[in-house]
Design an enzyme around this catalytic site. Structure first.
Site, short mmCIF file in Angstrom:
data_model
loop_
_atom_site.label_atom_id
_atom_site.label_comp_id
_atom_site.label_asym_id
_atom_site.label_seq_id
_atom_site.Cartn_x
_atom_site.Cartn_y
_atom_site.Cartn_z
N HIS A 166 -20.80 -12.33 -26.64
CA HIS A 166 -20.95 -12.36 -25.18
C HIS A 166 -21.57 -13.66 -24.71
O HIS A 166 -22.36 -14.29 -25.43
CB HIS A 166 -21.69 -11.11 -24.65
CG HIS A 166 -23.16 -11.06 -24.90
ND1 HIS A 166 -23.75 -10.14 -25.75
CD2 HIS A 166 -24.18 -11.78 -24.38
CE1 HIS A 166 -25.05 -10.33 -25.74
NE2 HIS A 166 -25.35 -11.31 -24.93
N ASP A 172 -22.20 -10.49 -30.62
CA ASP A 172 -20.85 -9.93 -30.42
C ASP A 172 -19.96 -10.86 -29.60
O ASP A 172 -18.90 -10.46 -29.14
CB ASP A 172 -20.96 -8.56 -29.73
CG ASP A 172 -21.72 -8.66 -28.40
OD1 ASP A 172 -22.19 -9.77 -28.07
OD2 ASP A 172 -21.81 -7.64 -27.71
N GLU A 196 -20.34 -8.73 -21.50
CA GLU A 196 -20.13 -8.00 -22.75
C GLU A 196 -18.64 -7.95 -23.09
O GLU A 196 -17.80 -8.28 -22.26
CB GLU A 196 -20.69 -6.59 -22.61
CG GLU A 196 -22.19 -6.55 -22.33
CD GLU A 196 -23.05 -6.83 -23.56
OE1 GLU A 196 -22.60 -7.59 -24.46
OE2 GLU A 196 -24.17 -6.30 -23.63
N ASP A 228 -28.07 -15.22 -15.56
CA ASP A 228 -28.19 -13.76 -15.48
C ASP A 228 -29.64 -13.32 -15.28
O ASP A 228 -30.57 -14.11 -15.36
CB ASP A 228 -27.58 -13.12 -16.74
CG ASP A 228 -28.02 -13.82 -18.03
OD1 ASP A 228 -28.99 -14.58 -18.00
OD2 ASP A 228 -27.36 -13.59 -19.06
#
Ligand code: GLP
Length: 256
Positions: free
Chosen positions: A134, A132, A139, A63
């Site tokens: 990801h 979380d 996400e 990314d």
């Protein structure tokens, strides 16, 4: 999923580094998927110290932030050069990182997918995990079949990453990330997580239901996943003792 729990981050990192070193020795022109963030830092340091031959290796990063100049200290281009590439004998033309400053983002995302395919596909993808759940910058509620594309970061991820930028406001809103479908096509996925702040995300990803609310949980559907954890990151796993028992009793030919 093979869950490898080690007492310390360094010990878990060494297992991961041995896996990558074995791959590079067996397949000198391997294609590696690479990750950023604080988690893989010790892995990259260990790999550098092993003095492996990277001259034929190709890499694809997961990314990149959109709109950050390449030279910005927090761009993933800068991160990778600073923490790995400038220390090894990799060829510049074999390095691939999404271009967060491209004019036509959808086009370069499509091209990124084509380049991965043209290289023969990713042999081993290194992954960290967000608090979380990801992976990359996929996400929660990302399509589990998604491909490389633009994403908007959640408030929580921007807060988590503010520590690198000095303030939350300085963290970009948008990113390019390999999709979950892209990650699932890697022949092996190697997920690393260290520290108690990753324990909940790891427990959900490994023992919870497969759900886009924790994107890493989709790795349960992958045929070759290794998860290297330190004790704190494993502290919420209900089956931690079982995972330790399996690892301690591996047949000799299966150890690495
Ligand atoms: C970012 C990266 C992820 C990384 C995550 C966790 O969101 N895009 O690839 O896994 O941060 O970062 P850290 O390792 O710093 O906890």
């Amino acid at each position: 999923m093979e869950i490898i729990i080690q007492p310390t981050q360094q010990a878990a990192t060494e297992v991961a580094a041995r896996l990558i070193a074995t791959l590079l020795r067996d397949k000198p022109d391997a294609v590696l998927g690479l990750a950023t963030g604080s988690t893989p830092l010790s892995l990259y340091q260990t790999l550098i110290s092993m003095e492996l031959d990277w001259s034929k290796v190709k890499t694809f990063n997961l990314d990149e932030y959109i709109g950050l100049p390449r030279e910005h200290s927090q761009s993933y281009h800068s991160f990778m050069w600073e923490n790995l590439f400038r220390h090894i004998n990799i060829r510049k033309e074999n390095i691939h990182i999404p271009d967060g400053n491209a004019k036509d983002i959808p086009r370069i995302c499509e091209e990124y997918e084509k380049m991965i395919a043209a290289s023969g596909g990713i042999d081993l993808q290194v992954l960290g995990i967000g608090t979380d759940g990801h992976i990359g910058f996929n996400e929660h509620t990302s399509s589990l079949a998604s491909r490389t594309r633009i994403k908007t970061l959640t408030k929580r991820t921007r807060m988590d990453n503010a520590r690198f930028f000095g303030s939350e406001e300085a963290v970009p809103f948008h990113v390019i990330t390999m999709g979950i479908g892209t990650i699932m096509e890697a022949r092996t996925n190697l997920l690393l997580a260290f520290g108690a702040n990753k324990a909940a995300a790891i427990a959900e990803a490994v023992e919870g239901p497969i759900a886009s609310s924790n994107p890493a949980s989709v790795l349960q559907m992958h045929r070759s996943v290794k998860v290297c954890l330190d004790d704190p990151a494993a502290s919420k796993l209900q089956r931690a003792e079982y995972f330790r028992w399996v690892y301690d009793n591996k047949p000799d030919w299966q150890t690495f």
